[in-house]
Design an enzyme around this catalytic site. Structure first.
Site, short mmCIF file in Angstrom:
data_model
loop_
_atom_site.label_atom_id
_atom_site.label_comp_id
_atom_site.label_asym_id
_atom_site.label_seq_id
_atom_site.Cartn_x
_atom_site.Cartn_y
_atom_site.Cartn_z
N TYR A 155 0.84 -1.21 0.00
CA TYR A 155 0.00 0.00 0.00
C TYR A 155 0.88 1.26 0.00
O TYR A 155 0.66 2.19 -0.79
CB TYR A 155 -0.91 -0.04 1.23
CG TYR A 155 -1.93 1.06 1.32
CD1 TYR A 155 -3.05 1.08 0.50
CD2 TYR A 155 -1.77 2.10 2.24
CE1 TYR A 155 -3.99 2.08 0.60
CE2 TYR A 155 -2.71 3.11 2.35
CZ TYR A 155 -3.83 3.10 1.53
OH TYR A 155 -4.75 4.11 1.64
N LYS A 159 1.08 4.12 -2.88
CA LYS A 159 0.69 5.51 -2.61
C LYS A 159 1.86 6.47 -2.83
O LYS A 159 1.66 7.61 -3.26
CB LYS A 159 0.13 5.62 -1.18
CG LYS A 159 -1.18 4.87 -0.97
CD LYS A 159 -2.28 5.40 -1.89
CE LYS A 159 -3.62 4.77 -1.64
NZ LYS A 159 -4.67 5.30 -2.53
#
Ligand code: NDP
Length: 247
Positions: A155, A159
């Site tokens: 993640y 990002k």
């Protein structure tokens, strides 16, 4: 409130959470709003709700990991409304685990959705926005993309990657009147954060100078500003909307 009248906007991941509130606010600001997710009935309900309030919206299904699917979606929008002015790459997923336990599949699924999905969307709208000599691309990153987080290697990488994608997009398209920016939300009250215990929530709030967990509206307001004509001199930036947690 920012005026988005006569604009056409696509919001991915609009079936719930932050994306739903972004779509509602963009529509309220006057844009014809295309609500996108994979689940047909749910996304139709979101769009119906917006139309029920007198704003203009349609629902379209698309798996953003599939580039052809995204190209078809954009073609449908341009055929229907004649332009595409705003793209909000909001859809995102988590599949958390420590690196030593993270499967290749969980790594790839998160990168494919959060990062490649935004690339697919950006690529699909670019030609139309270049022809128009205007456009706004807004990518929803996360403070985790700035700070990293144990248990979220996939993640956090996706990002952080979005921030790089945004800067490259901004540099490539600035001369055509197109801006690209990121918003990095902190802890936002959604189904995900509602599952946290009160003890964990209190510990989180202690790290937030403004002293509360954020609301989806906090993100939506920043999106509406970046989507507006008034934000035309801002590009390649990442705005943290996190109550001052990361500074
Ligand atoms: P939710 O899990 O509530 O919603 C995710 C949305 O993405 C859903 O509408 C889902 O719809 C859609 N989606 C997922 N995969 C795909 C796909 N392959 N194609 C199309 N749509 C897809 O997320 P949140 O509202 O919590 O988060 C929204 C964004 O904000 C995400 O990018 C997230 O990383 C980011 N963020 C959230 C924070 C928070 O505190 N909640 C903090 C920081 C960042 P469907 O399943 O129907 O396809």
């Amino acid at each position: 409130m920012n005026n988005l009248e006569n604009k056409v906007a696509i919001v991915t991941g609009a079936s719930r959470g932050i994306g739903k509130v972004i779509a509602q606010n963009i529509a309220k600001a006057g844009a014809k709003t295309v609500c996108v997710s994979r689940s047909e009935n749910v996304i139709q309900n979101v769009s119906d709700e917006i139309n029920g309030k007198g704003y203009i919206s349609i629902a379209l299904t698309c798996d953003i990991t599939n580039s052809e699917n995204f190209q078809e979606l954009v073609k449908t929008v341009v055929d229907r409304f004649g332009s595409i002015d705003i793209l909000v790459n909001n859809a995102g997923i988590t599949k958390d685990n420590l690196i030593m336990r993270m499967s290749d599949e969980d790594w790839s699924t998160v990168l494919d959705t959060n990062l490649k999905g935004a690339f697919n969307g950006t690529k699909a709208v670019t030609r139309h926005m270049m022809k128009q000599h205007s456009g706004r691309i807004i990518n929803i990153s996360s403070v985790v993309g700035l700070t990293g987080n144990a248990g979220q290697a996939n993640y956090a990488a996706s990002k952080a990657g979005l921030i790089g994608l945004t800067k490259a997009t901004a540099k490539e398209l600035a001369s055509r009147g197109i801006t690209a920016n990121c918003i990095a939300p902190g802890y936002i009250e959604t189904d995900m954060t509602n599952q946290l215990s009160d003890k964990i929530k209190d510990a989180l709030i202690e790290q937030i100078p403004i002293g509360r967990i954020g609301q989806a509206e906090d993100i939506a307001h920043a999106v509406c500003f970046l989507a507006s004509d008034e934000a035309g001199y801002i590009t390649g930036q990442t705005i943290t909307v996190d109550g001052g947690m990361v500074m």
